[in-house]
Design a protein around this motif. Sequence first.
Motif, short mmCIF file in Angstrom:
data_model
loop_
_atom_site.label_atom_id
_atom_site.label_comp_id
_atom_site.label_asym_id
_atom_site.label_seq_id
_atom_site.Cartn_x
_atom_site.Cartn_y
_atom_site.Cartn_z
N GLN A 279 30.19 68.46 18.27
CA GLN A 279 29.67 69.21 19.41
C GLN A 279 30.30 70.59 19.53
OE1 GLN A 279 27.05 67.96 21.60
NE2 GLN A 279 27.00 66.81 19.67
N LYS A 280 29.46 71.57 19.73
CA LYS A 280 29.90 72.97 19.91
C LYS A 280 30.54 73.15 21.29
CE LYS A 280 29.75 77.49 18.83
NZ LYS A 280 30.43 78.08 17.68
N ARG A 281 30.01 72.42 22.28
CA ARG A 281 30.50 72.57 23.66
C ARG A 281 30.51 71.21 24.36
NH1 ARG A 281 27.67 76.41 25.18
NH2 ARG A 281 29.20 78.04 25.57
N LYS A 282 31.52 71.00 25.19
CA LYS A 282 31.61 69.77 25.95
C LYS A 282 31.03 69.96 27.35
CE LYS A 282 35.90 68.19 23.74
NZ LYS A 282 37.33 67.85 23.98
N LEU A 283 30.44 68.88 27.87
CA LEU A 283 30.12 68.79 29.30
C LEU A 283 31.09 67.80 29.91
CD1 LEU A 283 26.19 68.57 29.38
CD2 LEU A 283 27.65 70.59 29.27
N GLN A 284 31.62 68.12 31.07
CA GLN A 284 32.62 67.24 31.69
C GLN A 284 32.35 67.09 33.17
OE1 GLN A 284 36.66 68.23 30.72
NE2 GLN A 284 37.56 66.86 32.25
N VAL A 285 32.45 65.86 33.66
CA VAL A 285 32.31 65.56 35.09
C VAL A 285 33.69 65.20 35.63
CG1 VAL A 285 31.25 64.07 36.82
CG2 VAL A 285 29.94 64.75 34.80
N ILE A 286 34.08 65.88 36.72
CA ILE A 286 35.37 65.60 37.36
C ILE A 286 35.12 65.16 38.79
CG2 ILE A 286 37.58 66.57 38.10
CD1 ILE A 286 37.40 68.56 35.80
N LYS A 287 35.69 64.00 39.16
CA LYS A 287 35.47 63.44 40.50
C LYS A 287 36.81 63.24 41.22
CE LYS A 287 31.34 60.84 39.08
NZ LYS A 287 30.68 59.52 39.09
N GLY A 288 36.76 63.35 42.56
CA GLY A 288 37.95 63.06 43.35
C GLY A 288 38.08 63.98 44.55
N ASN A 289 39.27 63.95 45.16
CA ASN A 289 39.52 64.85 46.28
C ASN A 289 40.07 66.17 45.75
OD1 ASN A 289 42.21 64.36 45.59
ND2 ASN A 289 42.55 62.92 47.27
N LEU A 290 40.41 67.07 46.64
CA LEU A 290 40.85 68.41 46.25
C LEU A 290 42.02 68.36 45.28
CD1 LEU A 290 40.93 71.49 46.48
CD2 LEU A 290 42.25 71.23 48.61
N GLU A 291 43.03 67.59 45.60
CA GLU A 291 44.23 67.54 44.77
C GLU A 291 43.93 66.98 43.38
OE1 GLU A 291 48.72 65.52 44.83
OE2 GLU A 291 47.38 65.31 46.56
N THR A 292 43.15 65.89 43.34
CA THR A 292 42.83 65.25 42.06
C THR A 292 42.03 66.19 41.16
OG1 THR A 292 42.77 63.08 43.12
CG2 THR A 292 41.67 63.28 40.99
N ILE A 293 41.04 66.86 41.74
CA ILE A 293 40.17 67.73 40.95
C ILE A 293 40.94 68.92 40.37
CG2 ILE A 293 38.20 69.31 41.07
CD1 ILE A 293 36.97 67.29 43.10
N ILE A 294 41.81 69.52 41.19
CA ILE A 294 42.60 70.66 40.69
C ILE A 294 43.53 70.22 39.56
CG2 ILE A 294 44.47 72.24 41.32
CD1 ILE A 294 43.04 72.79 43.91
N ASP A 295 44.12 69.03 39.69
CA ASP A 295 44.97 68.50 38.62
C ASP A 295 44.16 68.32 37.32
OD1 ASP A 295 47.21 68.46 40.16
OD2 ASP A 295 47.09 66.32 40.67
N GLU A 296 42.92 67.82 37.45
CA GLU A 296 42.08 67.59 36.27
C GLU A 296 41.64 68.92 35.65
OE1 GLU A 296 41.30 64.71 34.67
OE2 GLU A 296 42.84 63.89 35.99
N LEU A 297 41.36 69.90 36.48
CA LEU A 297 40.98 71.21 35.96
C LEU A 297 42.09 71.81 35.11
CD1 LEU A 297 39.20 72.86 39.04
CD2 LEU A 297 38.11 72.08 36.94
N LYS A 298 43.32 71.62 35.53
CA LYS A 298 44.46 72.16 34.79
C LYS A 298 44.63 71.50 33.42
CE LYS A 298 47.11 73.57 38.88
NZ LYS A 298 48.31 73.31 39.72
N LYS A 299 44.05 70.30 33.25
CA LYS A 299 44.16 69.58 31.98
C LYS A 299 43.08 69.97 30.97
CE LYS A 299 46.12 65.50 34.26
NZ LYS A 299 45.89 64.06 34.58
N VAL A 300 42.08 70.72 31.43
CA VAL A 300 40.99 71.11 30.53
C VAL A 300 41.48 72.19 29.57
CG1 VAL A 300 38.66 72.09 30.37
CG2 VAL A 300 39.24 70.55 32.28
N GLU A 301 41.54 71.87 28.30
CA GLU A 301 42.07 72.80 27.30
C GLU A 301 40.99 73.70 26.71
OE1 GLU A 301 44.11 70.52 24.39
OE2 GLU A 301 45.67 69.81 25.77
#
Length: 405
Positions: A279-301
Amino acid sequence: MKLLHTSDWHLGQNFMNKSRIEEHKAFLSWLLDTIEEKQIELLLVSGDIFDTGTPPNYALELYYNFLKQLSSKKSLKTTIITAGNHDSVSTLKAPKQLLEALNVHVVVNGDEEENIIIPIKDDEETKAIVCAVPFLRDSVIRQSLGGETVSDKEKLANDGIKNYYENAYKKAKELNDTSTKSVPIIAMGHLTTVGSRTSESERDIYIGGTLDIGGDYLGNLFEYVALGHLHINQTVGNDHVRYSGSPIPLSFSESKNTQKVNLVTIKESVEVEELEIPQKRKLQVIKGNLETIIDELKKVEDKTTWIEVHIKDDNPMFANIQIREEATKLDLTILAVKIEKSEKQLRAKELKAISLDELSVNDVFEKRLEQENIEDKEFKEKLTLSFSQIVNNLHQAEPEGEEQI
């Protein structure tokens, strides 16, 4: 014989105002390399080549360049392309005769004037026979009669499609009987079968949306069945009845799928190998509250990832602003934000509105119908059927100025 089965390219897709051209270029380049590496003799593309009946020019260019490059693959004897419900009959039909000179067969609607029985030959020897069945439009499989209920429509569609496949098999069998030895009969199709798994990006293609055609029915007729329309790579009842799925995820509901094509080797038996598509590009779904989502965004490389966020927070509006600001800082692209409403939030009047982006056309109609409080169930069914027919006709309509078929 080695064949490669793919489908549902949806070239020209506009995904939330984003072009998929780079992803499609990467896929087609990989497909050409795979045909050469695996010494593929037969390429089957089971419908939905384009995303709309009026594909953008760059999508047409991708398509024609790919077909041109196929001619350089020495192992490849034949390519068969069938139309899907998204495809314009006129667009695919226009270069049909020219493409046949390159041994590329295009089957657009499967009517009486079109030959769908295609023998695959090597040095005059028939190695297989393909029943190239495209998406079967109403005009081919049934006559629409006024006053029919949804169940009547479904029965006519089922009977029409089954009769079509049975007749195709009989014609292929007659051709098979004239050859020096028995050869495998392969079918193509573009429909939803019983027991298959769907995703959010497919739409119902027959009135009522339900067919009782399963993998056992098709599998009893043919040595291999190359299906299109559903975007998940899967078997249906039998190991030799398969969907290839789409080469790239076409909605966020498909973000966790593994995109594949099917490599089929036919000898004394049929062997299928699923080849994973890079795959040339990934699609990603992130679920949760504000804190959880921001933590997950920081993990996206991978900064090219397209992201959909589902917020479940007591203050979703504030969370939405904070999440978007954080994504900007991280140089990430959020294409959609959806609010998952808790029971507390559902009681709040300001959050009762539902975004139209989250509803299908049929969902909107049903909600509008609920507001009328119609007690006559038969009348409601007729309204729903009429609306489904209108939507179906719009999906199948040709662009203005094109031939109506």
